[in-house]
Design an enzyme around this catalytic site. Sequence first.
Site, PDB file in Angstrom:
ATOM      1  CB  SER A   1      -0.867  -0.454   1.549  1.00  0.00           C
ATOM      2  OG  SER A   1      -1.668   1.468   1.489  1.00  0.00           O
TER       3      SER A   1
ATOM      4  CE1 TYR B   1      -4.422  -1.867   4.793  1.00  0.00           C
ATOM      5  CE2 TYR B   1      -3.598  -0.042   4.616  1.00  0.00           C
ATOM      6  CZ  TYR B   1      -3.935  -1.108   4.475  1.00  0.00           C
ATOM      7  OH  TYR B   1      -4.478  -1.360   3.072  1.00  0.00           O
TER       8      TYR B   1
END
Length: 272
Positions: free
Chosen positions: A146, A159
Amino acid sequence: MARQLDGKTAIVTGATSGIGLAIAEGLAAEGATVVINGLGTQQAIAEAVERIQNRSPDGGVHHREVDMRNPDEIQAYMNAVEEKHGAIDILVNNAGIQHVDQVEDFPREKWDDIIAANLSAVFHATAAVLPGMKVRDFGRIINIASVHGLVASLNKAAYVSAKHGVVDLTKVTALENAERNVTCNAICPGWVFTPLVEAQIEKIAQTEGISVSDASDTLLREKEPTLRFTKAEEIAAAVLFLLSAAGANHDRQLSYIGWRMDCAMIFRRTGC
């Protein structure tokens, strides 16, 4: 007409929706036998399998239940696929979950789940397939990280930590296999409109008392220079490039594929 992945077996984790589903469809279209897992209702899973199957009626698609937070289940999953299909040629680590909270309010169980599903699962799956790939001197591992593997955002401690870990695990895996025909890359997308992101938009709208449309704009303006969502199919295209002959030996430490500064950064071979 021969397709570039005819005869190959690919595992795509988290492939019942979003990015993973688009990747699985792309692999099937190129002739791979695709094995997926992912969350969702039985109907949603059946629909995902049908979509993938429709892209390659003769390639085959299989769904297996597995808890990606459980190392023993991951190992059993990889063993079963290899026993049935003879080899795992391609592994796409895509599965992920999300929770948003400030550090001091972040539930411990959510932290543990996100680290397990988003980071540890990548390690366990990679470790399970590498021995076979080394014996056959062929393997392609692609980790869907990501932009949060490169930068941080508020309220996403678990995350962001997990995705930074995925990027660095990718570098180590690439370095350890640099002299083999086994590659490992990470793709770091910006905002892609998936169910995971849709839930974040809805939470922003609810928390700030604004419309979903305004919440979407707020999210995009945070880190997306083009002010538009990346399409899952565009990420799938980057994956297919890395599986092609053209992507087999990129010597640059950092290669950019895509259309914006944070769309798809790929770490390869030399590890940087």
